[in-house]
Every structure is written in C-alpha cells, then in structure tokens.
Design an enzyme around this catalytic site. Structure first.
Site, PDB file in Angstrom:
ATOM      1  N   ALA A  84     -25.403 -17.031  -6.078  1.00 42.03           N
ATOM      2  CA  ALA A  84     -25.725 -15.850  -6.874  1.00 42.03           C
ATOM      3  C   ALA A  84     -26.599 -16.249  -8.056  1.00 42.03           C
ATOM      4  CB  ALA A  84     -24.445 -15.188  -7.380  1.00 42.03           C
ATOM      5  N   GLU A 117     -22.692 -17.524   5.221  1.00 45.96           N
ATOM      6  CA  GLU A 117     -22.857 -16.146   5.693  1.00 45.96           C
ATOM      7  C   GLU A 117     -23.774 -15.421   4.732  1.00 45.96           C
ATOM      8  OE1 GLU A 117     -18.952 -14.495   5.748  1.00 45.96           O
ATOM      9  OE2 GLU A 117     -18.326 -15.681   7.467  1.00 45.96           O
ATOM     10  N   ASN A 122     -30.429  -8.950   3.456  1.00 45.00           N
ATOM     11  CA  ASN A 122     -30.791  -9.669   2.232  1.00 45.00           C
ATOM     12  C   ASN A 122     -31.971 -10.597   2.540  1.00 45.00           C
ATOM     13  OD1 ASN A 122     -30.985 -11.212  -0.095  1.00 45.00           O
ATOM     14  ND2 ASN A 122     -28.774 -11.371  -0.361  1.00 45.00           N
ATOM     15  N   TYR A 129     -32.665 -19.486   2.785  1.00 42.43           N
ATOM     16  CA  TYR A 129     -31.946 -20.269   3.788  1.00 42.43           C
ATOM     17  C   TYR A 129     -32.872 -20.744   4.899  1.00 42.43           C
ATOM     18  CZ  TYR A 129     -28.113 -18.111   1.219  1.00 42.43           C
ATOM     19  OH  TYR A 129     -27.284 -17.672   0.230  1.00 42.43           O
TER      20      TYR A 129
END
Length: 171
Positions: A84, A117, A122, A129
C-alpha cells in the site's frame, strides 16, 4: 524471518525501514485510506510478532509512514501482502522500492517462490507485479468486496541461476 539491513532509498524523499508492533496503528490507518477492507491495528500487531514475517514501511524524512509491504515465509514460499502507498505518493517508485526490499528479504531467507493476490481491476498494481515477473496462476471469483471483484493469484518462481532486475513501471 531474518531480514537484511534495510537501505535508505532516495533518502531526500523517503526511506524504507523494518516495521515493529509499535507501527501497527499507523499501518492500519494507512491501509484504511488505501483499501476498503484494510487490516486492523490488532491484525498488524499480531502479524508483526510472527517469527516468519517481516514487514517494511516507506517513511518520509519526518518519519510519517507513506507505504507498506509484508512478507511471510509460509513453508518456504514467500507470501507478499499489504502492499500500500498513500494516494498522494503514488507513481514515485515507492511501491517498486518496497517490493525490491521484500524480495531481498525473501532471498536472504532462501525463498525463490513468491506469491500474492491482487484485485483484477487494479491495473497499477498489476503493472508493478508484471515488472517483477509475477504471472497469473489462479483466480478467486468475487473475492473482494467494495466493489466485488476477482482476486488474481500471482506467482514469481525464480530460476536459481539469476533473476532479471525489474524495471520500474510507468504511471
């Protein structure tokens, strides 16, 4: 889990440090801004005490927490969670640096298989990733709420030779 000593990264704007249980309240507050279903202070406090978990915070020079990431060694696999960054700090390479720190900590612990996950919609997180060679290996239908969305299960399985360095995604 033993973690390497963290490095100051871009010290004029932020640095990365290891989190402690004293950070639980600030980490939960950060998540409440970033996620509809963020972790509670109690969840953070308990997790930060686990011997197989290491969590990092990106902090401003003032010490204010602006990003987080977690890594747990689950049976030899590294589970990455709690990635985050506060909205006003996104697209500055903070999540990229946090991911590098988590992977480095995993490597120090002998981990070569990492999973996480992510919400299917998103796109910014998926680009991050992708830049670290995570690939989709599964999906949990309607896993997330607020809004309802599938969770993609991503894996990065490294060749024991040499993993290529990740390029920072463009925002």
């Amino acid at each position: 889990m033993t973690a390497p000593t963290y490095r100051a990264r871009t010290a004029d704007t932020f640095r990365i440090r290891r989190m402690t249980p004293a950070d639980a309240s600030e980490a939960a507050a950060l998540e409440s801004v970033c996620f509809t279903d963020g972790w509670s202070e109690a969840s953070y406090r308990a997790t930060l005490l686990l011997p197989y978990a290491v969590y990092f915070a990106a902090v401003e020079p003032s010490g204010r927490m602006i990003g987080t990431i977690g890594l747990q060694n689950l049976g030899g696999d590294g589970e990455i969670s709690n990635v985050a960054v506060l909205p006003e700090y996104r697209c500055r390479g903070i999540a990229h640096e946090l991911m590098e720190q988590a992977l480095e900590a995993g490597h120090a612990g002998g981990i070569t298989r990492f999973t996480l996950e992510v919400r299917s919609g998103n796109t910014a997180a998926r680009a991050l990733y992708d830049s670290f060679d995570f690939v989709e290996k599964g999906r949990r239908k309607d896993f997330y709420t607020g809004p309802v969305e599938d969770a993609l299960i991503l894996w990065r399985i490294e060749d024991t030779q040499e993993a290529r360095p990740a390029e920072e995604p463009r925002c």
